[in-house]
Design an enzyme around this catalytic site. Structure first.
Site, PDB file in Angstrom:
ATOM      1  CD  GLU A  53     -29.928  13.551 -25.102  1.00  9.01           C
ATOM      2  OE1 GLU A  53     -29.507  14.144 -24.078  1.00  9.01           O
ATOM      3  OE2 GLU A  53     -31.126  13.528 -25.415  1.00  9.01           O
ATOM      4  CD  GLU A  91     -33.784  17.190 -25.692  1.00  6.93           C
ATOM      5  OE1 GLU A  91     -33.889  16.172 -26.371  1.00  6.93           O
ATOM      6  OE2 GLU A  91     -33.521  17.164 -24.473  1.00  6.93           O
ATOM      7  CB  CYS A 117     -31.642  12.190 -22.217  1.00  9.11           C
ATOM      8  SG  CYS A 117     -31.354  13.364 -20.875  1.00  9.11           S
ATOM      9  CG  ASN A 159     -31.864  13.404 -29.079  1.00  3.39           C
ATOM     10  OD1 ASN A 159     -30.889  12.690 -29.216  1.00  3.39           O
ATOM     11  ND2 ASN A 159     -32.032  14.209 -28.047  1.00  3.39           N
TER      12      ASN A 159
HETATM   13  N1  CDT Z   1     -31.600  15.729 -22.727  1.00  2.00           N
HETATM   14  C1  CDT Z   1     -32.631  15.556 -21.880  1.00  2.00           C
HETATM   15  O1  CDT Z   1     -33.582  14.855 -22.192  1.00  2.00           O
HETATM   16  N2  CDT Z   1     -32.579  16.215 -20.695  1.00  2.00           N
HETATM   17  C2  CDT Z   1     -33.627  16.245 -19.762  1.00  2.00           C
HETATM   18  C3  CDT Z   1     -33.535  17.509 -18.986  1.00  2.00           C
HETATM   19  C4  CDT Z   1     -34.737  17.817 -18.197  1.00  2.00           C
HETATM   20  S1  CDT Z   1     -36.121  18.283 -19.128  1.00  2.00           S
HETATM   21  C5  CDT Z   1     -35.959  19.946 -19.406  1.00  2.00           C
HETATM   22  C6  CDT Z   1     -33.596  15.063 -18.784  1.00  2.00           C
HETATM   23  O2  CDT Z   1     -34.640  14.461 -18.554  1.00  2.00           O
HETATM   24  O3  CDT Z   1     -32.549  14.778 -18.195  1.00  2.00           O
END
Ligand code: CDT
Length: 320
Positions: free
Chosen positions: A47, A146, A171, A110
């Site tokens: 990502e 995000e 993600c 995204n």
């Molecule tokens: N990039 C992304 O979606 N990261 C989230 C981080 C935790 S939520 C603050 C994930 O689910 O891995």
């Protein structure tokens, strides 16, 4: 004849703020060449694979925010990757921040794309489960903005590619059963997922030690319960002082991990994926036509949140 796709995990180590897109694309090309030498048909990148993970910062200047986004794809910086894909006959999945023209305005997504062996974009996906928060929260060691920077997408789709049925997610999507099931209902055989997952989760620091476990747990469950292959690929390591998990892996429809990266840097791992292996799960334990009971699942789409705790008391959202 078996439908074999050799899928490479193209894990990236950190990308610092000062790294240019040209430098990053060189790294992506090096990974693609290595994957090709190993016989890859497809390489899966993370990502937001062209820049540092900028949602860790509260940025007010619109021009600075937009500097992390792509307004076209391919563009001058990424064209060498598309050219190399065509030259080598290796497709790729790539995540990036997209500034899209929509209805006369600009929208930030995204995004991920799937590119075939001829270097053509065959599908595009906008991240649905956009995590984190909207406002600056100075109590955190670093931000996860995000929700401020990206509009959520609104569909999980599949595309016929590489001789099978492919789906994409990004993600946080990998933690949600709905992601895999909506793709599963469309017959998905390979789900591609890039991610950036900081080890430290500010609202629940007690989960930090479990971050690699949760990564595999989610993707292995999604694979098994839908009879699909899943490829999850990290941008890993310490980026601008924030440590992110590695743990890139390829999971079979059995739920077994068949290939995995072992470092937190740029690394290729590859597995030979037989798309026909999905059928034994899709036709037996997870024969949706035979066994699903959609009448009992109405709440999945009627409700967004939990309304009552198990003991009947009103559920209170935590402060963070
Ligand atoms: N990039 C992304 O979606 N990261 C989230 C981080 C935790 S939520 C603050 C994930 O689910 O891995």
């Amino acid at each position: 004849m078996a439908r074999i796709v050799n899928v490479a995990l193209g894990q990236l180590g950190p990308i610092q703020r000062s790294d240019t897109r040209e430098q990053v694309v060189k790294r992506l090309c090096a990974l693609m060449r290595e994957a090709h030498a190993l016989g890859a048909d497809l390489i899966v990148y993370p990502e937001l694979a062209l820049t540092t993970f900028f949602p860790r910062w509260y940025i007010e200047d619109e021009a600075e925010i937009n500097s992390y986004f792509e307004t076209s794809m391919p563009n001058a910086a990424t064209q060498p990757l598309f050219d190399l894909a065509r030259e080598l006959g290796v497709g790729f999945y790539l995540g990036y921040a997209e500034l899209a023209q929509e209805g006369g305005g600009l929208v930030r997504y995204n995004t991920s794309i799937l590119v075939d062996k001829a270097g053509r974009i065959v599908d595009k996906y906008h991240k649905v489960h956009v995590p984190g928060h909207f406002e600056h929260e100075p109590w955190r060691r670093f931000q996860h903005l995000e929700k401020r920077y990206f509009k959520p997408g609104h569909r999980f789709g599949v595309v016929q590619a590489f001789g099978g049925v492919f789906g994409m997610a990004l993600c946080n999507d990998r933690r949600w059963a709905e992601t895999y099931r909506v793709l599963g209902l469309q017959g998905v055989e390979m789900v591609l997922i890039g991610y950036n997952t900081p080890v430290h989760n500010a609202p629940a620091p007690e989960h930090d030690d479990l971050s690699l476990f949760h990564n595999r747990l989610s993707m292995q469950a999604g694979a098994y319960q839908n009879g699909t292959w899943v490829a999850g690929v990290a941008k890993a390591g310490v980026e601008e002082g924030v440590d992110s998990i590695g743990g890139s892996c390829l999971i079979a429809p059995s739920g077994e991990v068949v290939a995995a990266c072992t470092t937190k840097g740029d690394e290729v791992a590859l597995a030979r994926c037989d798309l026909d292996f999905c059928a034994v799960y899709k036709k037996t334990t997870f024969n949706f036509d035979l066994h699903r009971q959609p009448r009992a699942y109405g709440m999945i789409v009627e409700r967004k949140g939990e309304t009552l705790a198990a003991d009947g008391s009103p559920w209170q959202a935590p402060a963070h």
